[in-house]
Design an enzyme around this catalytic site. Structure first.
Site, short mmCIF file in Angstrom:
data_model
loop_
_atom_site.label_atom_id
_atom_site.label_comp_id
_atom_site.label_asym_id
_atom_site.label_seq_id
_atom_site.Cartn_x
_atom_site.Cartn_y
_atom_site.Cartn_z
N ARG A 80 80.88 -14.10 -51.22
CA ARG A 80 80.75 -12.67 -50.94
C ARG A 80 79.62 -12.45 -49.93
NH1 ARG A 80 78.56 -10.39 -54.54
NH2 ARG A 80 78.30 -12.04 -56.08
N TYR A 208 87.83 -14.86 -48.52
CA TYR A 208 87.26 -15.50 -49.70
C TYR A 208 87.04 -14.57 -50.89
CZ TYR A 208 85.15 -19.39 -52.10
OH TYR A 208 84.93 -20.41 -52.99
N LYS A 217 86.48 -7.49 -57.49
CA LYS A 217 85.21 -6.78 -57.42
C LYS A 217 85.36 -5.41 -56.75
CE LYS A 217 83.29 -9.90 -59.73
NZ LYS A 217 82.56 -11.08 -59.38
N HIS A 237 80.50 -5.88 -65.15
CA HIS A 237 80.59 -7.30 -64.75
C HIS A 237 80.28 -8.15 -65.99
CE1 HIS A 237 79.02 -10.66 -61.82
NE2 HIS A 237 80.29 -10.82 -62.11
N SER A 259 76.40 -13.23 -61.06
CA SER A 259 77.32 -14.24 -60.55
C SER A 259 76.74 -15.64 -60.71
CB SER A 259 77.62 -13.97 -59.09
OG SER A 259 78.15 -12.67 -58.94
N CYS A 261 76.02 -17.27 -63.39
CA CYS A 261 74.98 -17.38 -64.41
C CYS A 261 75.57 -17.59 -65.81
CB CYS A 261 74.07 -16.16 -64.39
SG CYS A 261 73.03 -16.12 -62.91
N ASP A 288 84.90 -12.27 -66.56
CA ASP A 288 84.17 -11.70 -65.41
C ASP A 288 84.06 -10.17 -65.44
OD1 ASP A 288 82.81 -12.51 -62.95
OD2 ASP A 288 84.35 -11.38 -61.90
N ARG A 378 85.67 -22.87 -56.13
CA ARG A 378 86.24 -22.19 -57.31
C ARG A 378 87.63 -22.70 -57.64
NH1 ARG A 378 83.19 -17.37 -59.34
NH2 ARG A 378 81.34 -17.41 -58.07
P1 GTP Z 1 80.86 -15.78 -61.54
O1 GTP Z 1 82.26 -16.27 -61.61
O2 GTP Z 1 80.21 -16.02 -60.20
O3 GTP Z 1 80.69 -14.37 -61.95
O4 GTP Z 1 79.98 -16.77 -62.48
P2 GTP Z 1 79.81 -16.94 -64.07
O5 GTP Z 1 78.80 -15.98 -64.58
O6 GTP Z 1 81.13 -16.96 -64.73
O7 GTP Z 1 79.12 -18.38 -64.19
P3 GTP Z 1 79.68 -19.78 -64.74
O8 GTP Z 1 80.00 -19.75 -66.20
O9 GTP Z 1 80.74 -20.24 -63.83
O10 GTP Z 1 78.40 -20.71 -64.57
C1 GTP Z 1 77.78 -20.90 -63.34
C2 GTP Z 1 76.85 -22.09 -63.36
O11 GTP Z 1 75.93 -21.99 -64.43
C3 GTP Z 1 77.62 -23.41 -63.57
O12 GTP Z 1 77.07 -24.37 -62.69
C4 GTP Z 1 77.33 -23.77 -65.00
O13 GTP Z 1 77.35 -25.15 -65.22
C5 GTP Z 1 75.96 -23.16 -65.25
N1 GTP Z 1 75.79 -22.76 -66.68
C6 GTP Z 1 76.64 -22.00 -67.41
N2 GTP Z 1 76.20 -21.86 -68.69
C7 GTP Z 1 75.03 -22.52 -68.75
C8 GTP Z 1 74.07 -22.73 -69.81
O14 GTP Z 1 74.22 -22.28 -70.94
N3 GTP Z 1 72.97 -23.46 -69.48
C9 GTP Z 1 72.78 -23.98 -68.23
N4 GTP Z 1 71.66 -24.67 -68.00
N5 GTP Z 1 73.66 -23.82 -67.22
C10 GTP Z 1 74.76 -23.09 -67.48
C1 SPV Z 2 81.10 -13.29 -58.52
O1 SPV Z 2 80.49 -13.56 -57.47
O2 SPV Z 2 80.57 -12.64 -59.44
C2 SPV Z 2 82.47 -13.81 -58.72
C3 SPV Z 2 83.13 -14.44 -57.59
O3 SPV Z 2 83.02 -13.67 -59.80
S1 SPV Z 2 83.81 -13.31 -56.48
O4 SPV Z 2 85.18 -13.03 -56.91
O5 SPV Z 2 83.82 -13.92 -55.16
O6 SPV Z 2 83.07 -12.07 -56.50
MN MN Z 3 81.59 -12.54 -61.24
#
Ligand code: GTP
Ligand code: SPV
Ligand code: MN
Length: 591
Positions: A80, A208, A217, A237, A259, A261, A288, A378
């Site tokens: 983004r 993307y 979003k 979110h 994002s 996290c 999400d 992704r």
């Molecule tokens: P978006 O799709 O961007 O909104 O992201 P999201 O909030 O769904 O994050 P996601 O679960 O994909 O995690 C993103 C990163 O954080 C990855 O590299 C994970 O491995 C890491 N991660 C997720 N949960 C944990 C946790 O409990 N501890 C740690 N240390 N890392 C974590």
């Molecule tokens: C985020 O960035 O929070 C995502 C990926 O879930 S995107 O769809 O590119 O916004």
């Molecule tokens: Mn997201």
């Protein structure tokens, strides 16, 4: 160019606005052909075949990953772009300091100039879609016009797309208009614009994720948040999960993390040893986005407006997220990952004993040059493929939320978990959220910034009004969820995470549910209630005394500084900040 778009047979008068708009867009963008998407398997197969032929999609190993493809985006188009994302309300103040703004007329003129003739030589796809279960009163429809077949294939996974959505649009006579073109994929000619008053999105120059899959979003957060404020609901979110206890009760939790996290990971959590055997289980509803509104009983009911996951690949492994790994075994589009010698997808942290030979740019893999997978690479996959997908995930009335969790990536200060005193304090805790930036958006990574409710990039209006909207849910008869804050990302002096995270996060969720039930102890501090020592089961988790102090302690001096910086942040929004929020901030700072 066809002068009259071939509208679907049987189109009634309520579709007139849609066909008129399609004709208007075609006159501006001049496509060679117009294709109305019906969402069928045959349509998808034809599109995929075309993309395979022109290299947009590369077929992966059919034995190990049936019906799965790799897409490599333009290297300047990998995330983004917040600095090019605008909210175009008539009044600048309505967009707020949290958004980039342009007056609607000026914005239309600027982006329409880019759209002028941009689809020459291309097919224009018209995608009717529904955000949310097709039969849910909480769902909303939109139509995305795009010149990217990759976007069509992704929208087919991420939304309820095609004929049923078109039928609902015809019935309702209302839809969000999204116009998208990949343009030249030139970062200098790129904008993602929102016109909430017109229920319109215009996106140019990126193919993307959130820039291009406009249901996600742009619609389900920026436009929907604007509508939600007017109509008395919330577009957030947040992931949504169901936590089933050994007694067979399921409690639903919604959690907002910025994002990259941890939303996808928490939504698909597999309980750690001991808990699993005892009968604890997590059910996934969404990873999400969450739309919530008060039900007749005063509780908040939530749906996941999406039908698929657009999940971060790096770090996903059989150990960290077995449910995600099982979900993406087939029928998955991978974007910007590396590949192995036998054409399997590969990313950093996949931890499966294999090695990449080609990186996400399609070059021979050299770790000294770049990682095999882009940090924001992704997977796109249907939620129905997820082994933990809840049988309530498509319930038209949604699921009742017992707890709302806010969280960020904070290396220092913020403990593992605390509970807000009440709703008003909970709104302040959400407003105060800070997190270190990630690769999900372009720009510097690891910089601490305020990201209220994880909505900084996604709130379609002034944050001051958004906080007031959140506060307004506290009404007589409301049965509001308890509000918590978590931080899975606290680091020790050696720079390593102190908390094991992932499956072990269940230990924290379990405490939350006992707090909701009134059976868990806590220690009151100025930031809220911290778990009393021994209340969170740490059996099998190795923590040094220093780690325990960092994860469960309250650092008065550090928080004093934090309160000061929060006051400064709220002041940026001027007198529009609700008095109740300001008073809450002052009350806490004075403790
Ligand atoms: P978006 O799709 O961007 O909104 O992201 P999201 O909030 O769904 O994050 P996601 O679960 O994909 O995690 C993103 C990163 O954080 C990855 O590299 C994970 O491995 C890491 N991660 C997720 N949960 C944990 C946790 O409990 N501890 C740690 N240390 N890392 C974590
Ligand atoms: C985020 O960035 O929070 C995502 C990926 O879930 S995107 O769809 O590119 O916004
Ligand atoms: Mn997201």
């Amino acid at each position: 160019m066809p002068a009259t778009p071939p509208a679907p047979a049987g189109a009634g008068s309520t579709l007139q606005a849609l066909t008129d708009w399609v004709a208007e867009v075609a006159a501006l963008t001049r496509p060679d052909a117009i294709h109305w998407c019906d969402g069928s398997d045959a349509e998808n197969a034809a599109l995929v075949a075309r993309m395979e032929a022109d290299g947009t999609l590369v077929r992966l190993n059919e034995q190990t990953h049936p019906h799965s493809w790799l897409h490599r985006s333009h290297p300047d188009d990998v995330a983004r772009v917040e600095h090019l994302t605008l909210v175009c309300t008539p009044q600048r103040e309505d967009a707020g300091p949290n958004n980039h703004w342009l007056a609607p007329a000026e914005a239309h003129a600027k982006i329409d100039a880019l759209f002028d003739g941009c689809m020459r030589g291309r097919t224009m796809y018209v995608i009717p879609y529904c955000m949310g279960p097709i039969d849910s009163p909480l769902s909303r429809c939109g139509v995305e016009i795009t010149d990217s077949p990759y976007v069509v294939a992704n929208m087919r996974i991420m939304t309820r797309m095609g004929a049923p959505a078109l039928a609902r649009i015809e019935r309702e006579g209302r839809f969000v208009k999204g116009l998208h073109s990949i343009g030249e994929l030139d970062p200098e000619r790129r904008f993602i614009m929102h016109f909430p008053e017109e229920l319109t999105i215009k996106s140019y120059g990126s193919g993307y994720g959130g820039n291009a899959l406009l249901g996600k979003k742009c619609h389900a957060l920026r436009i929907a948040s604007y509508q939600a404020r007017r109509e008395g609901w919330l577009a957030e979110h947040m992931l949504i999960l169901g936590l089933e206890t050994p007694r067979g009760e399921t409690h639903y939790i919604a959690a907002a993390f910025p994002s990259a996290c941890g939303k996808t990971n928490l939504a698909m959590l597999i309980p750690p040893e001991g808990y699993r055997e005892a009968g604890w289980k997590i059910w996934t509803i969404g990873d999400d986005i969450c739309w919530m509104r008060p039900g007749a009983d005063g509780r908040l009911y939530a749906i996941n407006p999406e039908a698929g996951f657009f999940g971060v690949a790096p770090g996903t492994s059989r150990k960290s997220n077995p449910n995600a790994l099982a979900t993406i075994q087939s029928h998955t589009i991978f974007t910007n990952v590396g590949v192995t010698a036998d054409n399997q997808p590969w990313w950093e942290g996949i931890d499966n004993g294999q090695q990449p030979v080609v990186d996400w740019r399609g070059q021979p893999y050299d770790p000294a040059v770049r990682p095999a997978a882009h940090p924001n690479s992704r997977f796109t996959v249907s939620a129905r493929r997820c082994p933990s997908y809840s049988d309530q995930a498509e319930a038209p009335q949604g699921v009742p939320i017992s707890a709302i969790v806010f969280g960020g990536r904070r290396a220092t200060l913020v403990p593992l978990v605390f509970e807000a005193r009440d709703w008003t304090h909970g709104v302040l805790v959400g407003a105060a959220m800070g997190s270190e930036t990630t690769a999900a958006a372009t720009g510097q990574v690891g910089v601490l910034r305020r990201d209220p409710m994880a909505m900084k990039p996604f709130c379609g209006y002034n944050f001051a009004d958004y906080f007031a909207h959140w506060l307004s849910f506290d009404q007589p008869g409301a049965q509001l969820p308890k509000v918590f804050h978590v931080n899975w990302f606290r680091k020790g002096a050696d720079g390593k995470f102190l908390w094991p995270g992932f499956g072990d996060n269940l230990r924290v969720l379990e405490w939350m549910i006992r707090r909701v039930q009134g059976t868990a102890g806590a220690v009151e501090t100025p930031i809220g209630a911290l778990p009393r020592p021994g209340e969170i089961d740490l059996e099998g988790v190795a923590l040094t005394p220093e780690a325990q102090e960092a994860l469960f302690g309250f650092d008065r001096e550090g928080w004093c500084r934090e309160f000061g910086s929060l006051a400064e942040y709220l002041a940026e929004y001027g007198p529009r900040i609700p008095e109740a929020l300001r008073a809450e901030q002052q009350r806490i700072a004075a403790q």
